[in-house]
Design a protein around this motif. Structure first.
Motif, short mmCIF file in Angstrom:
data_model
loop_
_atom_site.label_atom_id
_atom_site.label_comp_id
_atom_site.label_asym_id
_atom_site.label_seq_id
_atom_site.Cartn_x
_atom_site.Cartn_y
_atom_site.Cartn_z
N VAL A 1 -4.53 -2.32 3.94
CA VAL A 1 -4.47 -3.50 3.12
C VAL A 1 -2.86 -3.97 3.01
O VAL A 1 -2.05 -3.16 2.72
CB VAL A 1 -4.94 -3.21 1.59
N VAL B 1 -1.20 -8.17 -4.55
CA VAL B 1 -2.09 -7.30 -4.66
C VAL B 1 -3.39 -8.03 -4.03
O VAL B 1 -3.74 -9.19 -4.05
CB VAL B 1 -2.48 -6.90 -5.97
N ASN B 2 -4.69 -7.18 -3.83
CA ASN B 2 -5.91 -7.68 -3.36
C ASN B 2 -6.74 -7.94 -4.70
O ASN B 2 -7.04 -6.92 -5.64
CB ASN B 2 -6.37 -6.67 -2.45
N THR B 3 -7.92 -8.59 -4.35
CA THR B 3 -8.97 -8.74 -5.32
C THR B 3 -10.05 -7.54 -5.26
O THR B 3 -10.46 -6.97 -6.59
CB THR B 3 -9.96 -9.89 -5.07
N THR B 4 -10.33 -7.09 -4.31
CA THR B 4 -11.44 -5.93 -4.05
C THR B 4 -10.78 -4.50 -3.75
O THR B 4 -11.59 -3.40 -3.87
CB THR B 4 -12.62 -6.40 -3.22
N LYS B 5 -9.66 -4.58 -3.14
CA LYS B 5 -9.15 -3.29 -2.54
C LYS B 5 -7.94 -2.82 -2.73
O LYS B 5 -6.99 -3.73 -3.23
CB LYS B 5 -9.03 -3.60 -0.87
N GLU B 6 -7.68 -1.55 -3.19
CA GLU B 6 -6.57 -0.88 -3.57
C GLU B 6 -5.55 -0.95 -2.32
O GLU B 6 -5.81 -1.22 -1.14
CB GLU B 6 -6.74 0.59 -3.92
N ARG B 7 -4.42 -0.90 -2.56
CA ARG B 7 -3.24 -0.82 -1.54
C ARG B 7 -2.23 0.34 -1.86
O ARG B 7 -1.93 0.41 -3.09
CB ARG B 7 -2.61 -2.12 -1.42
N PRO C 1 -5.84 -11.60 -8.81
CA PRO C 1 -4.54 -11.09 -8.16
C PRO C 1 -3.66 -12.35 -7.88
O PRO C 1 -2.22 -12.08 -7.65
CB PRO C 1 -4.99 -10.82 -6.63
N PRO D 1 -7.04 -2.66 -7.22
CA PRO D 1 -7.49 -4.18 -7.14
C PRO D 1 -7.46 -4.72 -8.33
O PRO D 1 -7.24 -4.28 -9.64
CB PRO D 1 -9.05 -3.73 -6.90
N CYS D 2 -7.31 -6.30 -8.50
CA CYS D 2 -7.13 -7.04 -9.60
C CYS D 2 -7.96 -8.14 -9.55
O CYS D 2 -8.15 -8.93 -8.44
CB CYS D 2 -5.67 -7.36 -9.75
#
Length: 360
Positions: free
Chosen positions: A250, A296-302, A226, A222-223
């Motif tokens: 994700v 990429v996503n704000t709160t979740k890993e991919r 993003p 997460p970033c």
């Protein structure tokens, strides 16, 4: 035993950088949550991205490709997908569901290990297999918001087990089975593509003799910003065919067409397949190796796993005479190992490397 390709690529040396997952894990304790400047990508905010749901990738049914009653129609759809978008979603691919679940569990467990345990299989000074980062050739270039594990998976005798994790304990067995399953799928796709290109199947199978294969397992943390970073820079694949598995739900894959970026929504259970540089060149441009990237996503890993089906490293790469049929060749011919060295020796920059191989 080191893989033959790694021995040939002895001159390739990447600059090693900090694990992005480790960097991202510190944001919660930070007072600023500012992404380091080296990860900031100005082009992300400037690029035009088409909203999700505004287009759908062609869906190819492998069960129909196998069925004489439907195969002709499905092969025509396949050819259209390879020529127009260079991407499609593959359903009813027949990969064992239990193997898929184990693959997802084992790679997730690997990326959840402490960074010092993952670094036990870190990429060596010169080489491509292992945990870390590719395509970082200087201390000044911009970085991707991702970590990866890259493995040569087939032929079996070219695996470098020094870089195959032993934690989780099932990892090696799981990925051995998965690699075999995907080689079967790739073989069926090559057979169908031969029919679409109206060439004998042994022409493509000779190019991909032994069906060499590698995998890139991607972890995108997460970033907090993003919209300012890229998980994976825009590029084309230096393979023949890529089969992508989304490990979790994700999304993040984007593909470029007509100077716009399109976000791909993956169907449950499907593999996303794309044409690589090798097949664009072999088909003399009839199939397209399309620029793509990951956000990429704000709160979740991919997490995703890209499986690359490549030609024999001793193969000569160029437009197939059986496709050209006496017409104009649109691409240069060169040994695959020379192409591969060039691909890995430079940073990812869209289609720049592919365009350099065109004959004007």
């Amino acid at each position: 035993m080191a893989s033959t390709l790694e021995e040939e690529l002895g001159s390739v040396e990447f600059v090693q950088v900090e694990s992005v997952q480790a960097l991202a894990s510190n944001f919660g304790a930070s007072s600023t949550n500012e992404v380091p400047d080296r990860y900031i990508r100005s082009e992300v905010e400037a690029d035009m991205v088409v909203e999700k749901g505004s287009f759908e990738l062609q869906v190819i049914d492998l069960a129909k490709l196998r069925d004489p009653q439907f195969s002709q129609t499905e092969i025509a759809k396949l050819g259209c997908a390879c020529g127009e978008w260079g991407f499609f979603q593959l359903i009813n691919h027949g990969v064992d569901k239990e193997v898929l679940e184990r693959v997802k569990a084992d790679i997730t467990a690997f990326f959840n290990l402490p960074v010092e345990q993952k670094e036990a299989v870190a990429i060596a000074n010169k080489g491509v297999d292992g945990f870390g980062h590719h395509f970082i050739v200087s201390n000044e270039q911009k970085l991707d918001w991702a970590d990866m594990l890259y493995l040569t998976t087939r032929p079996v005798n070219e695996r470098n087990l020094r870089f195959w994790p032993t934690n989780p304990p099932t990892f090696r067995d799981t990925f051995n089975k998965y690699s075999l399953e995907l080689n079967k799928v790739a073989g069926e796709l090559l057979e169908a593509m031969s029919k679409d290109l109206e060439i004998e199947s042994d022409v493509l199978f000779n190019l991909f003799k032994g069906q060499p294969q590698s995998m890139r397992m991607n972890y995108y943390p997460p970033c907090p910003q993003p919209e300012k970073v890229l998980g994976l820079s825009a590029h084309t694949d230096g393979s023949g065919i890529t089969l992508l598995l989304h490990v979790n739900d994700v999304q993040g894959l984007q593909i470029r067409k007509d100077k716009m970026w399109f976000s791909v929504e993956t169907l449950p259970g499907a593999l996303v397949v794309n044409i690589g540089d090798v097949l664009e060149i072999a088909s003399n441009g009839r199939y397209r190796s399309i620029e793509h990237r990951a956000v990429v996503n704000t709160t979740k890993e991919r997490i995703s796993i890209a499986n690359f089906q490549s030609p024999c490293h001793l193969a000569n790469m160029g437009p197939l005479p059986e496709v050209v049929k006496g017409g104009k060749e649109n691409y240069k011919s060169l040994p695959y190992i020379e192409y591969f060295k060039g691909y890995f020796s430079d940073k990812l920059e869209g289609r720049n490397y592919m365009e350099s191989l065109k004959i004007n």
